[in-house]
Design a protein around this motif. Structure first.
Motif, PDB file in Angstrom:
ATOM      1  N   PHE A 110      63.717 115.220  70.233  1.00  0.00           N
ATOM      2  CA  PHE A 110      63.132 114.764  68.965  1.00  0.00           C
ATOM      3  C   PHE A 110      62.445 113.427  69.215  1.00  0.00           C
ATOM      4  O   PHE A 110      63.073 112.502  69.741  1.00  0.00           O
ATOM      5  CB  PHE A 110      64.221 114.552  67.911  1.00  0.00           C
ATOM      6  N   TYR A 111      61.186 113.320  68.836  1.00  0.00           N
ATOM      7  CA  TYR A 111      60.459 112.063  69.018  1.00  0.00           C
ATOM      8  C   TYR A 111      60.132 111.445  67.663  1.00  0.00           C
ATOM      9  O   TYR A 111      59.544 112.113  66.803  1.00  0.00           O
ATOM     10  CB  TYR A 111      59.158 112.315  69.794  1.00  0.00           C
ATOM     11  N   GLY A 112      60.530 110.182  67.484  1.00  0.00           N
ATOM     12  CA  GLY A 112      60.187 109.448  66.265  1.00  0.00           C
ATOM     13  C   GLY A 112      58.999 108.551  66.538  1.00  0.00           C
ATOM     14  O   GLY A 112      58.810 108.116  67.678  1.00  0.00           O
ATOM     15  N   PRO A 113      58.190 108.241  65.516  1.00  0.00           N
ATOM     16  CA  PRO A 113      56.955 107.466  65.717  1.00  0.00           C
ATOM     17  C   PRO A 113      57.244 105.975  65.885  1.00  0.00           C
ATOM     18  O   PRO A 113      56.864 105.148  65.049  1.00  0.00           O
ATOM     19  CB  PRO A 113      56.164 107.754  64.440  1.00  0.00           C
ATOM     20  N   LYS A 114      57.949 105.649  66.951  1.00  0.00           N
ATOM     21  CA  LYS A 114      58.341 104.254  67.189  1.00  0.00           C
ATOM     22  C   LYS A 114      58.186 103.922  68.662  1.00  0.00           C
ATOM     23  O   LYS A 114      58.246 104.811  69.500  1.00  0.00           O
ATOM     24  CB  LYS A 114      59.811 104.057  66.808  1.00  0.00           C
ATOM     25  N   LEU A 115      58.033 102.638  68.932  1.00  0.00           N
ATOM     26  CA  LEU A 115      57.987 102.148  70.319  1.00  0.00           C
ATOM     27  C   LEU A 115      59.036 101.056  70.468  1.00  0.00           C
ATOM     28  O   LEU A 115      59.171 100.215  69.584  1.00  0.00           O
ATOM     29  CB  LEU A 115      56.595 101.575  70.637  1.00  0.00           C
ATOM     30  N   PHE A 116      59.787 101.084  71.544  1.00  0.00           N
ATOM     31  CA  PHE A 116      60.768 100.016  71.804  1.00  0.00           C
ATOM     32  C   PHE A 116      60.311  99.090  72.936  1.00  0.00           C
ATOM     33  O   PHE A 116      60.768  97.971  73.032  1.00  0.00           O
ATOM     34  CB  PHE A 116      62.140 100.602  72.162  1.00  0.00           C
ATOM     35  N   GLY A 117      59.487  99.609  73.802  1.00  0.00           N
ATOM     36  CA  GLY A 117      59.035  98.785  74.919  1.00  0.00           C
ATOM     37  C   GLY A 117      60.059  98.641  76.032  1.00  0.00           C
ATOM     38  O   GLY A 117      59.739  98.676  77.202  1.00  0.00           O
ATOM     39  N   ASN A 118      61.292  98.476  75.646  1.00  0.00           N
ATOM     40  CA  ASN A 118      62.363  98.491  76.654  1.00  0.00           C
ATOM     41  C   ASN A 118      63.609  99.069  75.997  1.00  0.00           C
ATOM     42  O   ASN A 118      63.640  99.278  74.792  1.00  0.00           O
ATOM     43  CB  ASN A 118      62.625  97.096  77.222  1.00  0.00           C
TER      44      ASN A 118
ATOM     45  N   LEU B 212      88.324 127.978  77.487  1.00  0.00           N
ATOM     46  CA  LEU B 212      88.852 127.742  76.136  1.00  0.00           C
ATOM     47  C   LEU B 212      88.107 128.583  75.092  1.00  0.00           C
ATOM     48  O   LEU B 212      88.352 128.461  73.900  1.00  0.00           O
ATOM     49  CB  LEU B 212      88.759 126.251  75.783  1.00  0.00           C
ATOM     50  N   GLY B 213      87.172 129.409  75.544  1.00  0.00           N
ATOM     51  CA  GLY B 213      86.469 130.322  74.632  1.00  0.00           C
ATOM     52  C   GLY B 213      85.235 129.719  73.989  1.00  0.00           C
ATOM     53  O   GLY B 213      84.701 130.268  73.025  1.00  0.00           O
ATOM     54  N   ILE B 214      84.765 128.597  74.532  1.00  0.00           N
ATOM     55  CA  ILE B 214      83.599 127.938  73.930  1.00  0.00           C
ATOM     56  C   ILE B 214      82.328 128.417  74.620  1.00  0.00           C
ATOM     57  O   ILE B 214      82.163 128.262  75.828  1.00  0.00           O
ATOM     58  CB  ILE B 214      83.768 126.407  74.018  1.00  0.00           C
ATOM     59  N   ASP B 215      81.447 129.025  73.842  1.00  0.00           N
ATOM     60  CA  ASP B 215      80.262 129.670  74.427  1.00  0.00           C
ATOM     61  C   ASP B 215      79.042 128.753  74.483  1.00  0.00           C
ATOM     62  O   ASP B 215      78.046 129.091  75.118  1.00  0.00           O
ATOM     63  CB  ASP B 215      79.920 130.966  73.671  1.00  0.00           C
ATOM     64  N   SER B 216      79.100 127.609  73.783  1.00  0.00           N
ATOM     65  CA  SER B 216      77.897 126.777  73.710  1.00  0.00           C
ATOM     66  C   SER B 216      78.260 125.340  73.393  1.00  0.00           C
ATOM     67  O   SER B 216      79.141 125.087  72.569  1.00  0.00           O
ATOM     68  CB  SER B 216      76.977 127.304  72.603  1.00  0.00           C
ATOM     69  N   ILE B 217      77.560 124.396  74.047  1.00  0.00           N
ATOM     70  CA  ILE B 217      77.757 122.997  73.677  1.00  0.00           C
ATOM     71  C   ILE B 217      76.409 122.318  73.461  1.00  0.00           C
ATOM     72  O   ILE B 217      75.433 122.604  74.149  1.00  0.00           O
ATOM     73  CB  ILE B 217      78.591 122.189  74.709  1.00  0.00           C
ATOM     74  N   LEU B 218      76.414 121.473  72.462  1.00  0.00           N
ATOM     75  CA  LEU B 218      75.241 120.666  72.159  1.00  0.00           C
ATOM     76  C   LEU B 218      75.596 119.244  72.599  1.00  0.00           C
ATOM     77  O   LEU B 218      76.478 118.620  72.013  1.00  0.00           O
ATOM     78  CB  LEU B 218      74.956 120.724  70.650  1.00  0.00           C
ATOM     79  N   ILE B 219      74.918 118.780  73.644  1.00  0.00           N
ATOM     80  CA  ILE B 219      75.203 117.435  74.137  1.00  0.00           C
ATOM     81  C   ILE B 219      74.347 116.460  73.342  1.00  0.00           C
ATOM     82  O   ILE B 219      73.120 116.523  73.374  1.00  0.00           O
ATOM     83  CB  ILE B 219      74.912 117.346  75.644  1.00  0.00           C
ATOM     84  N   GLU B 220      75.015 115.606  72.603  1.00  0.00           N
ATOM     85  CA  GLU B 220      74.277 114.693  71.732  1.00  0.00           C
ATOM     86  C   GLU B 220      74.309 113.265  72.228  1.00  0.00           C
ATOM     87  O   GLU B 220      73.591 112.420  71.736  1.00  0.00           O
ATOM     88  CB  GLU B 220      74.838 114.755  70.301  1.00  0.00           C
ATOM     89  N   GLY B 221      75.174 113.002  73.180  1.00  0.00           N
ATOM     90  CA  GLY B 221      75.268 111.629  73.672  1.00  0.00           C
ATOM     91  C   GLY B 221      74.185 111.371  74.695  1.00  0.00           C
ATOM     92  O   GLY B 221      74.086 112.081  75.700  1.00  0.00           O
TER      93      GLY B 221
ATOM     94  N   ARG C  58      66.860 115.086  61.128  1.00  0.00           N
ATOM     95  CA  ARG C  58      68.324 115.097  61.033  1.00  0.00           C
ATOM     96  C   ARG C  58      68.833 116.411  60.455  1.00  0.00           C
ATOM     97  O   ARG C  58      69.895 116.900  60.831  1.00  0.00           O
ATOM     98  CB  ARG C  58      68.825 113.891  60.245  1.00  0.00           C
ATOM     99  N   LEU C  59      68.054 116.998  59.563  1.00  0.00           N
ATOM    100  CA  LEU C  59      68.429 118.303  59.014  1.00  0.00           C
ATOM    101  C   LEU C  59      68.386 119.359  60.128  1.00  0.00           C
ATOM    102  O   LEU C  59      69.274 120.211  60.244  1.00  0.00           O
ATOM    103  CB  LEU C  59      67.469 118.684  57.878  1.00  0.00           C
ATOM    104  N   LYS C  60      67.372 119.255  60.952  1.00  0.00           N
ATOM    105  CA  LYS C  60      67.242 120.202  62.074  1.00  0.00           C
ATOM    106  C   LYS C  60      68.440 120.067  63.021  1.00  0.00           C
ATOM    107  O   LYS C  60      68.944 121.061  63.550  1.00  0.00           O
ATOM    108  CB  LYS C  60      65.929 119.904  62.823  1.00  0.00           C
ATOM    109  N   VAL C  61      68.906 118.856  63.224  1.00  0.00           N
ATOM    110  CA  VAL C  61      70.075 118.644  64.084  1.00  0.00           C
ATOM    111  C   VAL C  61      71.290 119.378  63.503  1.00  0.00           C
ATOM    112  O   VAL C  61      72.088 119.959  64.239  1.00  0.00           O
ATOM    113  CB  VAL C  61      70.378 117.139  64.257  1.00  0.00           C
ATOM    114  N   GLN C  62      71.397 119.373  62.195  1.00  0.00           N
ATOM    115  CA  GLN C  62      72.514 120.089  61.565  1.00  0.00           C
ATOM    116  C   GLN C  62      72.423 121.590  61.870  1.00  0.00           C
ATOM    117  O   GLN C  62      73.432 122.247  62.098  1.00  0.00           O
ATOM    118  CB  GLN C  62      72.513 119.857  60.052  1.00  0.00           C
ATOM    119  N   GLU C  63      71.200 122.126  61.875  1.00  0.00           N
ATOM    120  CA  GLU C  63      71.031 123.551  62.219  1.00  0.00           C
ATOM    121  C   GLU C  63      71.442 123.809  63.666  1.00  0.00           C
ATOM    122  O   GLU C  63      72.039 124.837  63.976  1.00  0.00           O
ATOM    123  CB  GLU C  63      69.584 123.990  61.994  1.00  0.00           C
ATOM    124  N   LEU C  64      71.120 122.873  64.541  1.00  0.00           N
ATOM    125  CA  LEU C  64      71.529 123.017  65.946  1.00  0.00           C
ATOM    126  C   LEU C  64      73.051 122.966  66.060  1.00  0.00           C
ATOM    127  O   LEU C  64      73.658 123.705  66.815  1.00  0.00           O
ATOM    128  CB  LEU C  64      70.907 121.926  66.816  1.00  0.00           C
TER     129      LEU C  64
END
Ligand code: AOF
Ligand code: ZN
Length: 354
Positions: free
Chosen positions: A306-314, A280-289, A182-188
């Protein structure tokens, strides 16, 4: 290349990074002045519209009582030759009597594009181009894309389980990755001018979509809200945190719903949305959705997975719209790096196999 060129240019690149997030849509630029093998001045571009790195380094040297005549300037981007918000740096370098200028990369800005280098060479300055060029181009990948195309650099950021889901079937997605990720996301978020999500994310999570690092500029929040659900929720009395700072821009099929509520433009196809954001002068977008990532997949310049150590199966898969039937037609990615972030890891990749 002389001994020390790489070392001084590396320092200039480090200085350039201090402008991260503050200079957009301008480039991050750093400059180091060296005379008799000693560093006598340091400068970087600090904020959009402000003095250029080269001039800041010259002023720094003078403030410390040094004479820059006969010195060498290391600069991460070709000194400019045009009048913009600032005067041309190439002229200033000539006036100050520099002997040698080492440049990491040519300026892709069509207004400059080699003219700064030519000007300085014509004035008798020894100019070397390409020292740590690859690093400089990587650092300014956003600037290069925007100045040459007029459309923003598009990064797709996703948090996935190890089996590739961004949410469970019922849409719950909190905490797939840990604190370090999550900290890394803030840097992005810091590096990109705008953050984009869909209205579903806004309605479900009420995210702030801001940058919570110390020393981080306000973000532009871009929301795709086809049917105007956010506007309707506001009219029904809901409040959203994304309006607390920065600027919010909606793309919708019903812009009239947003009158008096927020800045809104008619939604079209993704390419048109990007062109509008560029205007509109925007040079970069981070798509988070996660759900909108697939719509912009064809326009993606970079992936942060980003990969978390979890499995959802579906659950919800981010790129279902791809519908690859034959493995030969898979979308190929070129991995730039794999970083461990606590219990999670981050795959940074570019589209294509080149
Ligand atoms: C920067 N910072 O340190 C250098 C830049 O409108 P201006 O005058 O600030 O000019 C912006 C252009 O100048 C930019 O697109 C790039 O081509 C060139 N170099 N810009 O913002 C700097 N050296
Ligand atoms: Zn300049």
């Amino acid at each position: 290349m002389s001994t020390g060129d790489g070392k001084f240019m590396r320092l200039a690149l480090e200085l350039a990074k201090r402008g991260d997030g503050w200079v957009n849509p301008n480039p991050m630029v750093g400059a180091v002045i060296v005379k008799d093998e000693k560093i006598i001045g340091l400068g970087w571009h600090r904020n959009f519209g402000g003095r250029h790195a080269e001039v800041n380094a010259i002023e720094d040297a003078k403030r410390k009582g040094h004479d820059v005549r006969g010195a060498t300037m290391y600069v991460t981007l070709e000194p400019c030759s045009h009048w913009g918000k600032q005067p041309p740096c190439a002229d200033r370098i000539i006036e100050e009597g520099f002997k040698r200028v080492v440049v990491a990369m040519e300026d892709p800005n069509p207004l400059v594009a080699g003219r700064g280098i030519e000007k300085m060479r014509k004035a008798g300055i020894e100019v070397e181009v390409g020292v740590l060029g690859r690093e400089a181009r990587k650092l300014n990948e956003i600037f290069i894309k925007y100045i040459t195309t007029g459309t923003p650099f598009v990064s797709i950021k996703l948090a996935l389980t190890l089996d590739g889901f961004i949410a469970t079937e019922n849409g719950s997605s909190q905490w797939i990755t840990g604190e370090e990720a999550r900290l890394k996301v803030q840097e992005l978020r810091k590096r990109h001018m705008a953050i984009m999500v869909g209205s579903g994310t806004v309605l479900a999570d009420d995210p702030r979509l801001n940058c919570r690092l110390e020393n981080c500029p306000e973000k532009v929040k871009v929301i795709l809200d086809r049917s105007g659900r956010v506007a309707e929720a506001i009219k029904a009395g809901r409040r959203f945190k994304l309006f607390e700072d920065g600027r919010a821009i909606f793309f919708t099929e019903r812009p009239e719903l947003f009158e008096g509520i927020a800045e809104a433009y008619p939604i079209t196809e993704p390419g048109e949305i990007l062109r509008k954001l560029g205007e509109l002068g925007i040079d970069s977008i981070l798509i988070e959705g996660g759900r909108i990532a697939c719509e912009f997949l064809a326009f993606a310049d970079k992936f942060y997975l980003f990969y978390g150590p979890k499995l959802f199966g579906n659950g919800i898969k981010p790129f279902e719209c791809l519908k690859v039937e034959n493995a030969d037609y898979a979308l190929l990615l070129r991995i730039e790096s794999i970083e461990r972030l606590g219990e999670s890891f981050l795959v940074t990749a570019y589209p294509g196999d080149g």
